[in-house]
Design an enzyme around this catalytic site. Structure first.
Site, short mmCIF file in Angstrom:
data_model
loop_
_atom_site.label_atom_id
_atom_site.label_comp_id
_atom_site.label_asym_id
_atom_site.label_seq_id
_atom_site.Cartn_x
_atom_site.Cartn_y
_atom_site.Cartn_z
N GLU A 51 0.83 -1.20 0.00
CA GLU A 51 0.00 0.00 0.00
C GLU A 51 0.87 1.26 0.00
O GLU A 51 1.62 1.49 0.93
CB GLU A 51 -0.90 -0.01 1.25
CG GLU A 51 -1.66 1.28 1.47
CD GLU A 51 -2.41 1.31 2.80
OE1 GLU A 51 -2.34 0.31 3.55
OE2 GLU A 51 -3.06 2.33 3.08
N ASP A 104 -4.45 -0.23 9.71
CA ASP A 104 -5.58 0.64 10.07
C ASP A 104 -6.77 0.30 9.18
O ASP A 104 -6.72 -0.62 8.37
CB ASP A 104 -5.18 2.12 9.95
CG ASP A 104 -4.75 2.48 8.53
OD1 ASP A 104 -4.93 1.65 7.61
OD2 ASP A 104 -4.21 3.58 8.34
#
Ligand code: 0RA
Length: 665
Positions: free
Chosen positions: A444, A524
């Site tokens: 990511e 997260d």
């Protein structure tokens, strides 16, 4: 139901043996010894899967008792020490003396291989674990097992270790009800992992509740308590069975028709249950079961279902001249877009085939399901012309989309917009060409991607940074999916092509470059979304990657613990849980929390390349979670619920699930 019809497997020899008692004993020990010698032969493997299989085996026996009409409650508890307790309110396993074996029937059930399955000669064992091995296998593979039987006003008890009784059956109390309780602790000498995963067990019990309407199953986790000190617990119960199952699967989707079409019948001695509906998405969700076993690889019952569905819809459309304007020939797969269905059959002597033995081979089942589905669907369509037209329109739309996707597929094959070797510019490839060795990290963000490129072992680790969220393949048709740069990059990097033929949605994996594909995102909510999007992509578009066990999730640590005042990083420890932090305090800080320097990682970007390597990428240290099919399917549903347009189920879902990535360790 005669208890003395239990067979020991080697019965011919036993019948001629004059000193039966002794011979039986030897047989028993040899049987369970064989289970301990080659556990994988009996329960599939000795990893996480096999560990959970022990629970399914015990629960399935209780399900059988419930399906026989004698029980309606089954309670499963994960004890603090990872023992499992399964209690039902059935008749209780008989405790009277078994004539041939000269032992209590209970002891026979717990020590003789396959004894459990042979109670009911002639009728099928309806549930039956995947391998149908019986509770004696669980006993053999447990370092402790305790059976408590409530029967005839008494509580009977017997204990075992690695399959051998450690005491005689005895009466330990009085009872005003009947039932069976089995408590077992898996043997760490057999299993590589002995920690149970709540979500894995919850998924199975939920399935069982939907598949067996009217039975209440509960799951309680004594290892996890809320502020009030109450253990985590869930109740699984379904009044309407498969209808509710389909509603559950489609909770986050927009229905195309409000109805759920269902049937429950028995043909040629094969009980068939089906429920189906259509949503506005473009993928298919069919779950099929044989004797409560999820047949991931499908089989004759699934083929029968598809044929019944396709032929009935096609005939209805033709008879009512609904497809006259469509210039394209319909293909089988045009009937699948937005279809959600559950097919459940009960087969007396199932033949399981395929790699994972989850493909039904019995040919006679095909016609049975096909006829049942055709009848029920024909009736529905005739009684609901409005809904029928909506479904047929969707099929026509799917045919047109399929046509459009044909040209889009060419994009994957051509080499424009890519580097010299036909690979994305962003990719940092690895040196090795041995797919079995090679690992691809899907990372990511560009900053974490940069750290990963610096920290990796370039010999076998490749890095592909991804920009933000990839396309949601649930909501996009083929040609849209194939127009997405990020998705095309993944195909190219992997070396996977998809057919240019009109009908071919199947990926070609023969040139696959990596046998480990690791999703690495922040710990997260956004990171979890990206991971879910990627899992959904592989689940929908490259299922073999998951089937072969090639897909993994990286687990970066949440904390770094150091001792205050100590030189930076000396004696530092990375932690994933609060318990690990506490252990650090206990062992390194002498129990004094004030001495702890705690750094909380929020994202991958906060780690430097060395830290990222050490904690998350180094095969020696890292902890990868393998993505399996059940949790991929659950992730798909979860994702729809979280991201879908339906707000009500989303709120409900968020309220009941604190974490939502259901991934087996
Ligand atoms: C055979 C006979 C009877 C009960 C059972 C098996 C039985 C097995 C299991 C396994 C888990 N829970 C169970 N509950 C019952 C009863 C025979 C009789 O009472 O006549």
């Amino acid at each position: 139901m005669a208890i003395d019809e239990i067979e020991t497997g080697d019965d011919a020899q036993l019948r001629e043996e004059p000193k039966k008692y002794q011979a039986d004993n030897i047989q028993v020990l040899e049987g369970l010894e064989a289970v301990r010698k080659r556990p994988s032969m009996y329960i599939g493997d000795t990893g996480v899967r096999g560990l959970h299989h022990l629970v399914y085996e015990v629960v399935d026996n209780s399900i059988d008792e419930a399906l026989a009409g004698y029980a309606d409650h089954i309670d499963v508890t994960i004890e603090e020490d990872n023992s499992i307790r399964v209690t039902d309110n059935g008749r209780g396993i008989p405790v009277d003396m078994h004539e041939k074996m000269h032992k209590p029937a209970l002891e026979v059930v717990l020590t003789v291989l396959h004894a459990g399955g042979k109670f009911d000669k002639g009728s099928y064992k309806v549930s039956g674990g995947l391998h149908g091995v019986g509770v004696s296998c669980v006993n053999a593979l447990s370092d402790y097992l305790r059976a408590e039987i409530n029967r005839d006003g008494k509580v009977y008890m017997q204990e075992y270790s690695i399959g051998k009784p450690t005491c005689d059956l005895k009466v330990i109390g009085e009872s005003d009800h009947t039932g069976t309780t089995i408590i077992f602790h898996p043997d760490a000498n057999i299993f590589s992992e002995t920690v149970y995963n709540y979500e894995t067990l919850a998924n199975r019990l939920r399935d069982l509740a939907f598949l067996n309407a009217g039975i209440t199953l509960t799951l309680t986790d004594m290892r996890e308590r809320d502020e009030q000190g109450e253990p985590k617990s869930e109740v699984f119960y379904s009044k309407d069975g498969l209808r509710e199952f389909v509603k559950y699967i489609d909770a986050g989707k927009d229905p195309l028709i409000e109805d759920i079409i269902d049937l429950k019948t028995e043909k040629n001695g094969v009980p068939v249950e089906v429920a189906l509906t259509y949503n506005t998405d473009f993928n298919e969700n069919i779950y099929s079961y044989v004797n409560n076993i999820n047949t991931i690889e499908g089989g004759t019952h699934l083929t029968g279902f598809r044929r019944g569905l396709t032929m009935t819809l096609k005939k209805y459309a033709d008879d009512n001249k609904l497809l006259e304007k469509l210039k394209i020939e319909l293909s089988k797969e045009d009937f699948r877009d937005g279809l959600t269905a559950v097919v459940s059959v009960k087969v007396a002597e199932p033949q399981f085939e395929g790699q994972t033995k989850t493909k039904l081979g019995n040919n006679e089942v095909m016609g049975v399901v096909q006829t049942a589905v055709s009848e029920a669907l024909r009736n529905y369509l005739e009684e609901h012309p409005k809904q029928a037209k909506v479904i047929v329109d969707k099929v026509a739309l799917a045919a047109q989309a399929r046509h459009a996707a044909q040209s889009a597929r060419m994009r994957i094959q051509n080499k424009s917009s890519l580097g010299a070797a036909g690979l994305p510019d962003k990719l940092a490839p690895c040196k090795s060409r041995d797919a079995e060795l090679c690992e691809l990290f899907l990372v990511e963000g560009d900053s974490a991607g940069g750290s990963a490129k610096q920290g990796r072992n370039p010999h076998f680790q490749a890095i592909l940074p991804l920009r933000g969220k990839i396309l949601n393949v649930e909501k996009a048709q083929d040609h849209k999916v194939l127009a997405s740069d990020e998705i095309v990059n993944i195909y190219k990097t992997l070396g996977v092509t998809i057919g240019t033929e009109e009908d071919s949605k199947e990926p070609n994996m023969t040139k696959l470059r990596y046998h480990k594909i690791v999703i690495m995102t922040d710990a997260d909510v956004d990171g979890a979304h990206i991971a879910t999007l990627l899992m959904t992509f592989f689940y929908r578009r490259m299922r073999p990657i998951i089937d072969n066990g090639y897909l993994y999730i990286a687990t970066p640590p949440l904390y770094k613990c150091t001792i205050k005042g100590k030189k930076k990083d000396s004696g530092a420890e990375y932690c994933w849980t609060d318990q690990q932090v506490q252990r650090f305090v206990d062992t390194k800080c002498g129990g004094d929390r004030n001495k702890l320097e705690l750094q909380r990682y929020k994202g991958l970007g906060e780690m430097n390349p060395e830290q990222l390597w050490e904690t998350t990428m180094d095969p020696e240290n890292r902890m990868l979670k393998q993505v399996t099919l059940t949790n991929a399917a659950e992730a798909d549903r979860t994702f729809s619920v979280l991201m879908g347009e339906n707000v009500a189920p989303r709120r409900e879902f968020i309220e009941t699930h604190a974490t939502y990535a259901n991934i087996d360790a």
